[in-house]
Scaffold this motif. Sequence first.
Motif, short mmCIF file in Angstrom:
data_model
loop_
_atom_site.label_atom_id
_atom_site.label_comp_id
_atom_site.label_asym_id
_atom_site.label_seq_id
_atom_site.Cartn_x
_atom_site.Cartn_y
_atom_site.Cartn_z
N GLY A 67 0.82 -1.22 0.00
CA GLY A 67 0.00 0.00 0.00
C GLY A 67 0.85 1.26 0.00
N THR A 68 1.94 1.23 0.78
CA THR A 68 2.84 2.39 0.86
C THR A 68 3.47 2.67 -0.50
OG1 THR A 68 3.33 1.69 3.09
CG2 THR A 68 4.81 3.31 2.15
N HIS B 245 -6.82 -5.43 -2.45
CA HIS B 245 -6.31 -6.40 -1.47
C HIS B 245 -7.40 -7.44 -1.19
CE1 HIS B 245 -4.18 -8.03 1.92
NE2 HIS B 245 -5.20 -7.78 2.72
N ASN C 238 -3.75 3.75 5.82
CA ASN C 238 -2.57 4.31 5.13
C ASN C 238 -2.62 4.32 3.61
OD1 ASN C 238 -0.69 4.78 7.49
ND2 ASN C 238 -1.25 2.64 7.81
N CYS C 239 -3.50 3.55 3.01
CA CYS C 239 -3.45 3.45 1.54
C CYS C 239 -4.48 4.41 0.93
CB CYS C 239 -3.73 2.00 1.13
SG CYS C 239 -3.56 1.74 -0.63
N ASN C 240 -4.03 5.24 -0.01
CA ASN C 240 -4.89 6.32 -0.53
C ASN C 240 -5.97 5.83 -1.48
OD1 ASN C 240 -3.19 7.97 0.86
ND2 ASN C 240 -1.91 8.47 -0.92
N LYS D 58 -3.61 2.13 -7.55
CA LYS D 58 -4.67 1.58 -6.69
C LYS D 58 -4.26 0.18 -6.21
CE LYS D 58 -9.58 0.78 -6.80
NZ LYS D 58 -10.77 1.21 -7.52
N LEU D 59 -4.52 -0.09 -4.95
CA LEU D 59 -4.26 -1.44 -4.43
C LEU D 59 -5.58 -2.17 -4.22
CD1 LEU D 59 -2.28 -3.59 -3.31
CD2 LEU D 59 -2.65 -2.60 -1.05
N LEU E 47 -7.79 2.38 -2.35
CA LEU E 47 -7.83 0.99 -1.86
C LEU E 47 -9.19 0.34 -2.08
CD1 LEU E 47 -6.57 -1.27 0.04
CD2 LEU E 47 -7.64 -0.05 1.93
N LEU F 34 -4.04 -0.99 5.94
CA LEU F 34 -4.31 -0.42 4.61
C LEU F 34 -5.38 0.66 4.68
CD1 LEU F 34 -4.08 -3.57 2.32
CD2 LEU F 34 -2.56 -1.60 2.35
N ASN G 108 0.93 4.07 -2.98
CA ASN G 108 0.74 5.51 -2.78
C ASN G 108 1.77 6.31 -3.57
OD1 ASN G 108 -1.35 5.05 -1.02
ND2 ASN G 108 -0.16 5.46 0.84
#
Length: 283
Positions: free
Chosen positions: A86-87, A98, A139-141, A95-96, A143, A136, A90
């Motif tokens: 995720g980091t 998960h 912290n993940c923008n 895009k992640l 997601l 996530l 970003n």
Amino acid sequence: MKIIITGAGGQLGKALVKLFSSCDYKVFSFTKRELDITSKEQIKEVFNKISPDIIINCAAFTKVDLCETDVEKAYLINGLAPFYLGTEANKHQAKLIHISTDYVFSGNQTSPYKETDQPNPQTIYGKSKLLGEELLLKNCNNLLIVRTSWLYGNDANNFVHTMMKLSEKLNSIKVVHDQFGSPTYTRDVALAIQSLMKDKTGIYHVTNSGKCSWYEFAKEIMRLIHSKTEILPISSQDYQFNTPRPSYSVLDNYKLEKEGIRLRDWKAALSTFFREEYIENED
Ligand SMILES: NC(=O)c1ccc[n+]([C@@H]2O[C@H](COP(=O)([O-])OP(=O)(O)OC[C@H]3O[C@@H](n4cnc5c(N)ncnc54)[C@H](OP(=O)(O)O)[C@@H]3O)[C@@H](O)[C@H]2O)c1
């Protein structure tokens, strides 16, 4: 669109690679040997080289019993490593997507779990997967979390395959009748991910429709493969699991259905699975 798939040697990873290779995406798939998601350096190197638009994380430590004995490994692969992905996502404004699990819930409910229900995992596997989700979500923008359950696909690592193998050598198999869930075909999850991946974010539950017990699931497998092996019901108490299994794992697909996506009934999916993955491949 450039898409990275991690854990591509696993059953969902394989289904995504198969589906996407027939589409107009540039797919970069990585098995564990090719990209270890616990290595920040390897992630950085791969992401810098590819500059992905989307990353789909199918990598996980999925062996529920082994997670109990190798707790550190479980938290590293299922909890911290998704955060590393995720980091890095970003940094690339990617895009992640998960993949997570019904095991984040306690399994004590008697009606399907919604995305908004409070997680309360009872196993290290479930707890480590929940940590991955939580890190996530903080912290993940960009997601999307897809929770699924009772997966099977063209791979040795699932209940369908185990039942088929056992039926070759046994006249009867005891299977628990008091744990309920929704068997889910990896291809159907892959198709749903494809529909959601461009502009949906947040948590979505994605399973085939309907529910059954493992006993009913096993009976249907035997019926479809025309096996004479008898499936005998047994209670969870009598089965002696090493790690407790949720007695009710059904996920409510309400959010998905609101997007106009309804996955077919589990029996229809299972029947298609045998047709697509076995009979057609025999030609
Ligand atoms: N299977 C289910 O019934 C089920 C149900 C609900 C949710 N899910 C979730 O769905 C996702 C996909 O599950 P699946 O059934 O496809 O699992 P799977 O078949 O076990 O695939 C997971 C893959 O990840 C790989 N892997 C393990 N550690 C890794 C690492 N450090 N770096 C990179 N790859 C690594 C595994 O390799 P090795 O096998 O060589 O370790 C395996 O190929 C997972 O997130 C899982 O939690 C699965």
